[in-house]
Design an enzyme around this catalytic site. Sequence first.
Site, PDB file in Angstrom:
ATOM      1  N   ASN A 160     -44.229 -30.424  42.041  1.00  0.00           N
ATOM      2  CA  ASN A 160     -45.233 -30.359  40.859  1.00  0.00           C
ATOM      3  C   ASN A 160     -44.793 -30.869  39.508  1.00  0.00           C
ATOM      4  OD1 ASN A 160     -46.113 -26.713  41.743  1.00  0.00           O
ATOM      5  ND2 ASN A 160     -47.189 -28.611  42.148  1.00  0.00           N
ATOM      6  N   ASP A 193     -52.198 -20.411  45.365  1.00  0.00           N
ATOM      7  CA  ASP A 193     -52.903 -21.802  45.425  1.00  0.00           C
ATOM      8  C   ASP A 193     -54.338 -21.895  44.958  1.00  0.00           C
ATOM      9  OD1 ASP A 193     -52.848 -24.576  45.358  1.00  0.00           O
ATOM     10  OD2 ASP A 193     -53.127 -24.834  47.321  1.00  0.00           O
TER      11      ASP A 193
HETATM   12  C1  IPE Z   1     -47.880 -25.606  46.548  1.00  0.00           C
HETATM   13  O1  IPE Z   1     -49.207 -25.993  45.850  1.00  0.00           O
HETATM   14  C2  IPE Z   1     -46.974 -25.283  45.185  1.00  0.00           C
HETATM   15  C3  IPE Z   1     -47.144 -23.926  44.351  1.00  0.00           C
HETATM   16  C4  IPE Z   1     -48.131 -23.024  44.877  1.00  0.00           C
HETATM   17  C5  IPE Z   1     -46.353 -23.614  43.252  1.00  0.00           C
HETATM   18  P1  IPE Z   1     -49.664 -27.574  45.489  1.00  0.00           P
HETATM   19  O2  IPE Z   1     -50.991 -27.327  45.072  1.00  0.00           O
HETATM   20  O3  IPE Z   1     -48.775 -27.909  44.537  1.00  0.00           O
HETATM   21  O4  IPE Z   1     -49.505 -27.992  46.899  1.00  0.00           O
HETATM   22  P2  IPE Z   1     -50.279 -29.103  47.451  1.00  0.00           P
HETATM   23  O5  IPE Z   1     -49.915 -30.331  46.692  1.00  0.00           O
HETATM   24  O6  IPE Z   1     -51.605 -28.947  47.671  1.00  0.00           O
HETATM   25  O7  IPE Z   1     -49.583 -29.180  49.148  1.00  0.00           O
HETATM   26  C1  IPE Z   2     -51.616 -23.511  42.189  1.00  0.00           C
HETATM   27  O1  IPE Z   2     -52.736 -24.020  41.843  1.00  0.00           O
HETATM   28  C2  IPE Z   2     -50.459 -23.358  40.865  1.00  0.00           C
HETATM   29  C3  IPE Z   2     -49.482 -24.543  40.896  1.00  0.00           C
HETATM   30  C4  IPE Z   2     -49.337 -25.142  41.746  1.00  0.00           C
HETATM   31  C5  IPE Z   2     -48.758 -24.427  39.831  1.00  0.00           C
HETATM   32  P1  IPE Z   2     -53.010 -25.287  41.711  1.00  0.00           P
HETATM   33  O2  IPE Z   2     -52.645 -25.824  40.366  1.00  0.00           O
HETATM   34  O3  IPE Z   2     -52.468 -26.259  42.691  1.00  0.00           O
HETATM   35  O4  IPE Z   2     -54.597 -25.456  41.857  1.00  0.00           O
HETATM   36  P2  IPE Z   2     -55.374 -26.440  42.873  1.00  0.00           P
HETATM   37  O5  IPE Z   2     -54.664 -26.385  44.143  1.00  0.00           O
HETATM   38  O6  IPE Z   2     -55.359 -28.025  42.287  1.00  0.00           O
HETATM   39  O7  IPE Z   2     -56.859 -25.778  42.697  1.00  0.00           O
HETATM   40 MG    MG Z   3     -52.967 -26.651  44.730  1.00  0.00          MG
END
Ligand code: IPE
Ligand code: IPE
Ligand code: MG
Length: 260
Positions: free
Chosen positions: A74, A26
């Site tokens: 997502n 993340d």
């Molecule tokens: C969790 O991260 C999903 C992945 C790392 C693929 P998100 O960024 O989607 O999670 P939330 O929405 O902050 O909980």
């Molecule tokens: C994790 O990084 C990757 C996926 C969930 C695909 P994020 O895209 O959630 O990045 P933040 O949490 O918005 O910084």
């Molecule tokens: Mg995230």
Amino acid sequence: MTSDTLASYPGINPHRIPRHVAIIMDGNGRWAKQQGHMRIFGHKHGVNAVRNTLEFAAEVGIEFVTLYAFSTENWNRPEREINALMQLLVDTIEKELPNLMKNNIRLKTIGNIHQLPSRCVRQLKETEAATAGNTRTTLILALSYSGRWDIIEAVKKIALNAQNGEIDIENINEDTLNRALNTAEYPNPDLLIRTSGEMRISNFLLWEIAYSEIHFTSVLWPDFRKEHFLEAVLDYQSRERRFGKTSDQLAEDGKGVNPI
Ligand code: IPE
Ligand code: IPE
Ligand code: MG
């Protein structure tokens, strides 16, 4: 090779290497934003962290690494980001094949794969086939995955078996569910890591992490390197895994074995 490579990581206990590490990768978007770039810039740099992570896992002998790459939720992101992520997925697994072969890593997936664009499914299948004989580490990519989705699918399978008289409802137990999940072939994660400072599970491996040790780090995923993975493993090795028992009982039984 193993002991030599392990020896280069000071302080690590070769007898308590987690068999299975699951990672919620993340912070890509925030990393990009900090540098004044679009979110996808962060996702692209996240690939370096994946490469580093897998190399470390292979070096220290971690048998399974599950990476949360795209959750069911997502799909609710802007279409432009989803498309860019799907393209990145295809390009990356194609480009990383030589590294998977070099590090003896086998690719597998969990999740509702058929929801992905067909070119992704094709590339995943090809890479799974090409790496099927690799034995050092299994990389399990969680794609279009969520823990609740998997549990619901498993429950449907079990209900169908019960309806057909293939299973007696009285005999449904933990093992029945274990075998019906996408993760049936793999041991439960010993260690769960989440980067970016968020302290939640976000619908990852809900059933399987019942007794996982959890390590949170504030490092954003694109900055995650071997030193951070090492830190997580050392943290894991400092924990006493009691599985409901007392410390005294563990001293008698022998420690660190995941019975579930
Ligand atoms: C969790 O991260 C999903 C992945 C790392 C693929 P998100 O960024 O989607 O999670 P939330 O929405 O902050 O909980
Ligand atoms: C994790 O990084 C990757 C996926 C969930 C695909 P994020 O895209 O959630 O990045 P933040 O949490 O918005 O910084
Ligand atoms: Mg995230």
